[in-house]
Design a protein around this motif. Structure first.
Motif, PDB file in Angstrom:
ATOM      1  N   ALA A  34       5.844  22.386  23.521  1.00 47.88           N
ATOM      2  CA  ALA A  34       5.602  21.317  24.188  1.00 47.88           C
ATOM      3  C   ALA A  34       4.571  20.479  23.314  1.00 47.88           C
ATOM      4  O   ALA A  34       4.755  19.060  23.006  1.00 47.88           O
ATOM      5  N   LYS A  35       3.370  21.070  22.862  1.00 43.21           N
ATOM      6  CA  LYS A  35       2.458  20.837  21.888  1.00 43.21           C
ATOM      7  C   LYS A  35       3.123  20.117  20.908  1.00 43.21           C
ATOM      8  O   LYS A  35       2.754  18.926  20.253  1.00 43.21           O
ATOM      9  N   ARG A  36       3.862  20.628  20.063  1.00 40.67           N
ATOM     10  CA  ARG A  36       4.481  20.336  18.975  1.00 40.67           C
ATOM     11  C   ARG A  36       5.559  19.294  19.101  1.00 40.67           C
ATOM     12  O   ARG A  36       5.528  18.126  18.197  1.00 40.67           O
ATOM     13  N   ILE A  37       6.221  19.030  20.027  1.00 44.01           N
ATOM     14  CA  ILE A  37       6.916  17.848  20.498  1.00 44.01           C
ATOM     15  C   ILE A  37       6.105  16.560  20.575  1.00 44.01           C
ATOM     16  O   ILE A  37       6.384  15.726  20.065  1.00 44.01           O
ATOM     17  N   ASN A  38       4.990  16.996  21.363  1.00 47.01           N
ATOM     18  CA  ASN A  38       3.930  15.604  21.427  1.00 47.01           C
ATOM     19  C   ASN A  38       3.347  15.260  20.191  1.00 47.01           C
ATOM     20  O   ASN A  38       3.253  13.900  20.200  1.00 47.01           O
ATOM     21  N   GLU A  39       3.156  16.083  19.401  1.00 49.05           N
ATOM     22  CA  GLU A  39       2.791  15.841  17.879  1.00 49.05           C
ATOM     23  C   GLU A  39       3.778  15.091  17.203  1.00 49.05           C
ATOM     24  O   GLU A  39       3.570  14.213  16.383  1.00 49.05           O
ATOM     25  N   LYS A  40       4.996  15.312  17.333  1.00 48.71           N
ATOM     26  CA  LYS A  40       6.110  14.861  16.936  1.00 48.71           C
ATOM     27  C   LYS A  40       6.419  13.417  17.175  1.00 48.71           C
ATOM     28  O   LYS A  40       6.994  12.536  16.358  1.00 48.71           O
ATOM     29  N   MET A  41       6.189  12.931  18.429  1.00 51.72           N
ATOM     30  CA  MET A  41       6.541  11.792  18.879  1.00 51.72           C
ATOM     31  C   MET A  41       6.215  10.458  18.336  1.00 51.72           C
ATOM     32  O   MET A  41       6.908   9.599  17.853  1.00 51.72           O
ATOM     33  N   PRO A  42       5.051  10.571  17.950  1.00 52.56           N
ATOM     34  CA  PRO A  42       4.441   9.408  17.079  1.00 52.56           C
ATOM     35  C   PRO A  42       5.112   9.087  15.722  1.00 52.56           C
ATOM     36  O   PRO A  42       5.231   8.142  15.110  1.00 52.56           O
ATOM     37  N   LEU A  43       5.821  10.183  15.209  1.00 49.92           N
ATOM     38  CA  LEU A  43       6.470  10.048  13.796  1.00 49.92           C
ATOM     39  C   LEU A  43       7.982  10.187  13.794  1.00 49.92           C
ATOM     40  O   LEU A  43       8.584  10.100  12.863  1.00 49.92           O
ATOM     41  N   ALA A  44       8.467  10.613  15.027  1.00 52.82           N
ATOM     42  CA  ALA A  44       9.904  10.545  15.472  1.00 52.82           C
ATOM     43  C   ALA A  44      10.558   9.188  15.040  1.00 52.82           C
ATOM     44  O   ALA A  44      10.394   8.143  15.291  1.00 52.82           O
ATOM     45  N   THR A  45      11.684   9.100  14.214  1.00 56.01           N
ATOM     46  CA  THR A  45      12.503   7.923  13.998  1.00 56.01           C
ATOM     47  C   THR A  45      13.945   8.551  14.531  1.00 56.01           C
ATOM     48  O   THR A  45      14.580   9.406  14.154  1.00 56.01           O
ATOM     49  N   VAL A  46      14.476   7.747  15.398  1.00 57.54           N
ATOM     50  CA  VAL A  46      15.915   7.628  15.949  1.00 57.54           C
ATOM     51  C   VAL A  46      16.340   6.186  15.899  1.00 57.54           C
ATOM     52  O   VAL A  46      15.527   5.143  16.262  1.00 57.54           O
ATOM     53  N   LYS A  47      17.574   6.130  15.393  1.00 58.22           N
ATOM     54  CA  LYS A  47      18.175   4.572  15.160  1.00 58.22           C
ATOM     55  C   LYS A  47      18.291   3.918  16.544  1.00 58.22           C
ATOM     56  O   LYS A  47      18.593   4.415  17.632  1.00 58.22           O
ATOM     57  N   GLY A  48      17.968   2.655  16.630  1.00 60.51           N
ATOM     58  CA  GLY A  48      17.690   2.036  17.978  1.00 60.51           C
ATOM     59  C   GLY A  48      16.582   1.934  18.500  1.00 60.51           C
ATOM     60  O   GLY A  48      16.214   1.219  19.383  1.00 60.51           O
TER      61      GLY A  48
END
Length: 441
Positions: free
Chosen positions: A29-43
């Motif tokens: 869960a911690k790793r996913i929260n850290e990923k959210m500001p950097l995540a890129t998904v079309k749309g």
């Protein structure tokens, strides 16, 4: 986390790790929260991707990474706690029912254990320690070689009796292609030796290998073939002559004695023989010790019975090293190394059983002796302590050298231990007799 060992037999076990989701869920869960500001998904704008989509895109990979971290650390700590004497390293066991989508996960690792066994160093044996004597035949032959080596070389165009003939032995089908120099006196058949007389540089002779030399072992040097091949080697080889030389023997005088051993150290033919005998028998003593150690290994391996995790080690060999091996290749490699592994275990047991340890002083003393011997071979018979200590310090600063020398010290202590315990019989032999014993002939 629940970790347990499941015994298969005395030398094979499986370590089972039950990993509940709470062991890794928080970190995922911690790793996913850290990923959210950097995540890129079309749309979606960067940083505005819904958490559910981030989990869908990255969650599985993050889970695998975090679970593997938990499992690796737990396995490492478990092995340290259990103090297992492993052969090889744990191998993950394939589970066809395993699924990364499960919350609670089970991992299994196969391990191979060093066997428990006893050794009897006092066991009755028929091992022989050979005392190799440099007899008069050998001494006279060595003096003749010295006279030839330090004599005058006269190039010839036609082979005459007493000449040395250089050339190339060849037989493509047998994989023979070797340049060498023949002393015609070493040829077993006088008719073959006579067939060389009158030949010239560039001539090609055809010879049979069977019975070519008085000693079949000479084929190892002259044809560059292995020992296992020499006794049954019965092929024709060509010998292309490329050089013929005659020798004018050096005189056995003080000038030659001084050149060989330094001024005034040898003053007569009798002293020359004594010196050659002394040096030869020192060299032979080393060869005798090497054979004794080999015979000790064979005896102990043959007479100390224990099981090894053979199947596990073959599988382990497939995974270790830079090149991955097939099951067949690993089985061949294991068959080649099994005896060495068995003796390594026996050696460790013998040293522990006899309370023998290798100290730094042992290593330093062994290295100092080896360095002095090597320096003497190159003519520096009286090096200063400072010179030797400097070289020893440099050698012992190299970890690879320390490992190699430590193995030699262990082998030496093992040999001394066995000689003391088993008291092998002693037999005086000539060098020719020793060679036959060496190859069980």
């Amino acid at each position: 986390m629940d970790i347990k060992r499941v015994a298969i037999d005395a030398v094979n076990e499986v370590i089972v790790l039950n990993v509940p989701h709470m062991e890794y869920k928080g970190q995922v869960a911690k790793r996913i929260n850290e990923k959210m500001p950097l995540a890129t998904v079309k749309g979606f704008r960067k940083g505005a991707v819904p958490k559910a989509l981030v989990e869908k895109q990255y969650g599985a990979a993050i889970k695998v990474e975090e679970v593997n971290k938990v499992v690796d650390l737990a396995l490492q700590r478990f092995l340290q706690t259990e103090r297992l004497n492993l052969l090889g390293t744990p191998l993950p066991k394939v589970n066809e029912n395993f699924s990364w989508s499960d919350e609670d996960l089970v991992f299994e690792y196969e391990i191979g254990l060093a066997p428990e066994f006893e050794i009897d160093l006092d066991a009755k044996n028929d091992i022989v320690k050979y005392n190799i004597i440099a007899d008069d035949t050998m001494l006279n032959a060595q003096i003749a070689r010295i006279q030839k080596q330090y004599g005058k070389i006269i190039s010839q165009t036609v082979v005459a009796e007493g000449n040395d003939v250089s050339g190339v032995f060849a037989n493509e089908a047998a994989g023979i292609n070797n340049r060498t120099t023949i002393d015609l006196e070493e040829l077993a058949d006088t008719n073959v030796a006579k067939s060389f007389i009158g030949k010239k540089v560039g001539d090609v002779m055809t010879l049979k290998t069977m019975g070519l030399f008085h000693d079949a072992h000479k084929l190892m040097d002259y044809l560059a073939v292995g020992h296992d091949d020499v006794h049954d080697l019965d092929v024709e080889v060509t010998f292309t002559i490329d050089e013929v030389v005659a020798h004018e023997p050096a005189e056995l005088n003080q000038e030659l004695f001084d050149k060989l051993f330094g001024p005034g150290n040898v003053n007569s033919v009798e002293e020359l023989k004594a010196k050659i005998k002394e040096d030869a028998e020192k060299h032979f003593a080393t060869q005798s010790e090497q054979k004794l150690m080999a015979d000790v290994q064979d005896f102990l391996v043959e007479n100390t019975k224990f099981d090894l995790p053979n199947e596990f080690l073959i599988k382990w060999l497939q995974t270790t090293g830079e090149k991955k091996l097939s099951a067949e290749e690993a089985a061949i490699e294991y068959a080649r190394s099994e005896k060495g592994l068995r003796f390594q275990l026996i050696e460790g047991k013998a040293l522990a059983q006899s309370n023998i340890q290798i100290t730094f002083d042992d290593l330093k003393s062994f290295t100092t002796t080896a360095i002095r011997q090597q320096m003497a071979q190159y003519g520096n018979v009286n090096p200063t302590d400072e010179e030797v200590e400097g070289i020893v310090a440099r050698v012992l600063s190299n970890q690879e050298e320390v490992k190699r020398l430590s193995e030699q010290v262990v082998a030496d202590k093992m040999l001394q231990l066995f000689k003391e315990k088993a008291n092998p019989s002693t037999k005086d032999v000539t060098y020719e007799e020793f060679v036959k014993a060496m190859y069980n002939e």
